[in-house]
Design a protein around this motif. Structure first.
Motif, PDB file in Angstrom:
ATOM      1  N   ASP A  86       0.824  -1.210   0.000  1.00 39.96           N
ATOM      2  CA  ASP A  86       0.000   0.000   0.000  1.00 39.96           C
ATOM      3  C   ASP A  86       0.861   1.266   0.000  1.00 39.96           C
ATOM      4  OD1 ASP A  86      -2.345  -1.535   0.010  1.00 39.96           O
ATOM      5  OD2 ASP A  86      -2.369  -1.606   2.205  1.00 39.96           O
ATOM      6  N   GLY A  87       1.931   1.251  -0.765  1.00 42.73           N
ATOM      7  CA  GLY A  87       2.800   2.414  -0.902  1.00 42.73           C
ATOM      8  C   GLY A  87       3.796   2.636   0.222  1.00 42.73           C
ATOM      9  N   ALA A  88       3.741   1.829   1.260  1.00 43.60           N
ATOM     10  CA  ALA A  88       4.665   1.972   2.397  1.00 43.60           C
ATOM     11  C   ALA A  88       5.652   0.813   2.396  1.00 43.60           C
ATOM     12  CB  ALA A  88       3.891   2.002   3.713  1.00 43.60           C
ATOM     13  N   ARG A  89       6.881   1.101   2.825  1.00 48.40           N
ATOM     14  CA  ARG A  89       7.894   0.056   2.954  1.00 48.40           C
ATOM     15  C   ARG A  89       7.721  -0.636   4.302  1.00 48.40           C
ATOM     16  NH1 ARG A  89      10.097  -2.128  -0.892  1.00 48.40           N
ATOM     17  NH2 ARG A  89      12.206  -2.254  -0.081  1.00 48.40           N
ATOM     18  N   LEU A  90       7.626  -1.949   4.283  1.00 50.10           N
ATOM     19  CA  LEU A  90       7.426  -2.749   5.488  1.00 50.10           C
ATOM     20  C   LEU A  90       8.617  -3.682   5.648  1.00 50.10           C
ATOM     21  CD1 LEU A  90       5.290  -3.376   7.732  1.00 50.10           C
ATOM     22  CD2 LEU A  90       4.585  -5.290   6.277  1.00 50.10           C
ATOM     23  N   GLU A  91       9.300  -3.565   6.784  1.00 49.43           N
ATOM     24  CA  GLU A  91      10.473  -4.394   7.058  1.00 49.43           C
ATOM     25  C   GLU A  91      10.134  -5.424   8.122  1.00 49.43           C
ATOM     26  OE1 GLU A  91      15.065  -4.006   8.672  1.00 49.43           O
ATOM     27  OE2 GLU A  91      14.075  -2.251   7.827  1.00 49.43           O
ATOM     28  N   THR A  92      10.583  -6.670   7.890  1.00 42.33           N
ATOM     29  CA  THR A  92      10.352  -7.752   8.843  1.00 42.33           C
ATOM     30  C   THR A  92      11.683  -8.410   9.188  1.00 42.33           C
ATOM     31  OG1 THR A  92       8.179  -8.162   7.862  1.00 42.33           O
ATOM     32  CG2 THR A  92       9.076  -9.878   9.280  1.00 42.33           C
ATOM     33  N   PRO A  93      12.180  -8.206  10.409  1.00 36.79           N
ATOM     34  CA  PRO A  93      13.378  -8.917  10.859  1.00 36.79           C
ATOM     35  C   PRO A  93      13.055 -10.396  11.100  1.00 36.79           C
ATOM     36  CG  PRO A  93      12.970  -6.946  12.174  1.00 36.79           C
ATOM     37  CD  PRO A  93      11.739  -7.208  11.373  1.00 36.79           C
ATOM     38  N   GLU A  94      13.997 -11.256  10.770  1.00 39.86           N
ATOM     39  CA  GLU A  94      13.771 -12.694  10.865  1.00 39.86           C
ATOM     40  C   GLU A  94      15.030 -13.419  11.333  1.00 39.86           C
ATOM     41  OE1 GLU A  94      12.469 -14.195   7.055  1.00 39.86           O
ATOM     42  OE2 GLU A  94      11.355 -12.356   6.654  1.00 39.86           O
ATOM     43  N   ALA A  95      14.819 -14.611  11.840  1.00 40.64           N
ATOM     44  CA  ALA A  95      15.908 -15.553  12.081  1.00 40.64           C
ATOM     45  C   ALA A  95      15.510 -16.861  11.414  1.00 40.64           C
ATOM     46  CB  ALA A  95      16.137 -15.770  13.569  1.00 40.64           C
ATOM     47  N   LEU A  96      16.430 -17.455  10.696  1.00 38.56           N
ATOM     48  CA  LEU A  96      16.200 -18.726  10.032  1.00 38.56           C
ATOM     49  C   LEU A  96      17.199 -19.729  10.583  1.00 38.56           C
ATOM     50  CD1 LEU A  96      15.072 -16.509   8.076  1.00 38.56           C
ATOM     51  CD2 LEU A  96      15.519 -18.108   6.240  1.00 38.56           C
ATOM     52  N   VAL A  97      16.704 -20.902  10.924  1.00 38.69           N
ATOM     53  CA  VAL A  97      17.564 -21.970  11.429  1.00 38.69           C
ATOM     54  C   VAL A  97      17.585 -23.074  10.376  1.00 38.69           C
ATOM     55  CG1 VAL A  97      17.942 -23.654  13.266  1.00 38.69           C
ATOM     56  CG2 VAL A  97      16.949 -21.405  13.813  1.00 38.69           C
ATOM     57  N   PHE A  98      18.787 -23.389   9.911  1.00 48.04           N
ATOM     58  CA  PHE A  98      18.975 -24.387   8.865  1.00 48.04           C
ATOM     59  C   PHE A  98      19.627 -25.630   9.447  1.00 48.04           C
ATOM     60  CE2 PHE A  98      19.098 -20.265   6.824  1.00 48.04           C
ATOM     61  CZ  PHE A  98      18.373 -20.440   5.654  1.00 48.04           C
ATOM     62  N   ASP A  99      19.095 -26.781   9.090  1.00 49.21           N
ATOM     63  CA  ASP A  99      19.738 -28.063   9.394  1.00 49.21           C
ATOM     64  C   ASP A  99      20.207 -28.637   8.070  1.00 49.21           C
ATOM     65  OD1 ASP A  99      19.184 -28.490  12.299  1.00 49.21           O
ATOM     66  OD2 ASP A  99      17.121 -28.301  11.603  1.00 49.21           O
ATOM     67  N   LEU A 100      21.454 -29.087   8.041  1.00 53.69           N
ATOM     68  CA  LEU A 100      22.009 -29.627   6.812  1.00 53.69           C
ATOM     69  C   LEU A 100      22.054 -31.142   6.845  1.00 53.69           C
ATOM     70  CD1 LEU A 100      22.914 -26.596   6.891  1.00 53.69           C
ATOM     71  CD2 LEU A 100      24.599 -27.311   5.223  1.00 53.69           C
ATOM     72  N   ALA A 101      21.812 -31.715   5.676  1.00 47.20           N
ATOM     73  CA  ALA A 101      21.884 -33.162   5.505  1.00 47.20           C
ATOM     74  C   ALA A 101      23.356 -33.577   5.487  1.00 47.20           C
ATOM     75  CB  ALA A 101      21.198 -33.559   4.197  1.00 47.20           C
ATOM     76  N   PRO A 102      23.642 -34.866   5.648  1.00 45.87           N
ATOM     77  CA  PRO A 102      25.030 -35.331   5.613  1.00 45.87           C
ATOM     78  C   PRO A 102      25.776 -34.953   4.331  1.00 45.87           C
ATOM     79  CG  PRO A 102      23.629 -37.041   6.516  1.00 45.87           C
ATOM     80  CD  PRO A 102      22.709 -35.946   6.015  1.00 45.87           C
ATOM     81  N   ASP A 103      25.056 -34.794   3.207  1.00 43.04           N
ATOM     82  CA  ASP A 103      25.721 -34.427   1.952  1.00 43.04           C
ATOM     83  C   ASP A 103      25.944 -32.919   1.824  1.00 43.04           C
ATOM     84  OD1 ASP A 103      23.233 -33.367   1.299  1.00 43.04           O
ATOM     85  OD2 ASP A 103      22.917 -34.658  -0.436  1.00 43.04           O
ATOM     86  N   GLY A 104      25.551 -32.144   2.858  1.00 49.85           N
ATOM     87  CA  GLY A 104      25.802 -30.709   2.871  1.00 49.85           C
ATOM     88  C   GLY A 104      24.677 -29.851   2.345  1.00 49.85           C
ATOM     89  N   ARG A 105      23.625 -30.460   1.812  1.00 47.95           N
ATOM     90  CA  ARG A 105      22.492 -29.666   1.341  1.00 47.95           C
ATOM     91  C   ARG A 105      21.544 -29.373   2.510  1.00 47.95           C
ATOM     92  NH1 ARG A 105      20.351 -32.878  -3.775  1.00 47.95           N
ATOM     93  NH2 ARG A 105      20.892 -34.614  -2.412  1.00 47.95           N
ATOM     94  N   ILE A 106      20.729 -28.349   2.337  1.00 47.43           N
ATOM     95  CA  ILE A 106      19.795 -27.922   3.380  1.00 47.43           C
ATOM     96  C   ILE A 106      18.641 -28.921   3.453  1.00 47.43           C
ATOM     97  CG2 ILE A 106      18.193 -26.112   4.112  1.00 47.43           C
ATOM     98  CD1 ILE A 106      20.087 -24.149   2.507  1.00 47.43           C
ATOM     99  N   ALA A 107      18.452 -29.521   4.640  1.00 46.02           N
ATOM    100  CA  ALA A 107      17.402 -30.513   4.843  1.00 46.02           C
ATOM    101  C   ALA A 107      16.173 -29.927   5.537  1.00 46.02           C
ATOM    102  CB  ALA A 107      17.937 -31.687   5.662  1.00 46.02           C
ATOM    103  N   ARG A 108      16.390 -28.832   6.279  1.00 46.20           N
ATOM    104  CA  ARG A 108      15.284 -28.245   7.051  1.00 46.20           C
ATOM    105  C   ARG A 108      15.583 -26.771   7.263  1.00 46.20           C
ATOM    106  NH1 ARG A 108      14.533 -27.302  12.611  1.00 46.20           N
ATOM    107  NH2 ARG A 108      12.422 -27.568  13.359  1.00 46.20           N
ATOM    108  N   VAL A 109      14.551 -25.950   7.124  1.00 47.80           N
ATOM    109  CA  VAL A 109      14.671 -24.533   7.462  1.00 47.80           C
ATOM    110  C   VAL A 109      13.440 -24.142   8.274  1.00 47.80           C
ATOM    111  CG1 VAL A 109      13.702 -23.796   5.223  1.00 47.80           C
ATOM    112  CG2 VAL A 109      14.996 -22.182   6.610  1.00 47.80           C
TER     113      VAL A 109
END
Length: 120
Positions: A86-109
């Motif tokens: 609606d014409g206004a800038r809205l900022e959302t701070p976040e934290a993301l927690v990633f778990d990686l699979a044994p092969d190094g790819r992201i398995a969970r976020v």
């Protein structure tokens, strides 16, 4: 350090709209736990959701404040996403927690939000 690199590559691909590059960072059975109970499982479900969401946001900007290893196969990213609503800038701070699979790819976020606020 490789785990941090994979997460940074994922975040960079998201900002660039490089959906194939983003998908390469993910385990085929990725689990995404959203902040509103909007959970997704599987790369073929998660990536199209993410693409449709990001591409629909006016003036999308992500600022990554830090990405740190938090243990064996765990990475935490602190960032903010800003959009125009609606014409206004809205900022959302976040934290993301990633778990990686044994092969190094992201398995969970898991995504955690703070309260959004208008940017002046």
């Amino acid at each position: 350090m490789e785990a941090v690199t994979v997460v940074r590559r994922y975040l960079d691909a998201m900002v660039a709209g490089d959906w194939e590059g983003l998908a390469r960072c993910l385990d085929p059975d990725i689990v995404r736990l959203g902040p509103y109970g909007d959970d997704y499982r599987g790369v073929d479900t998660y990536v199209p959701f993410l693409r449709a969401t990001i591409e629909s946001l006016e003036g999308y900007v992500m600022r990554v404040d830090r990405v740190v290893a938090a243990g064996a196969g765990v990475v935490v990213a602190e960032l903010s996403e800003t959009v125009t609503i609606d014409g206004a800038r809205l900022e959302t701070p976040e934290a993301l927690v990633f778990d990686l699979a044994p092969d190094g790819r992201i398995a969970r976020v898991a995504i955690f939000l703070r309260r959004s606020f208008t940017v002046r």
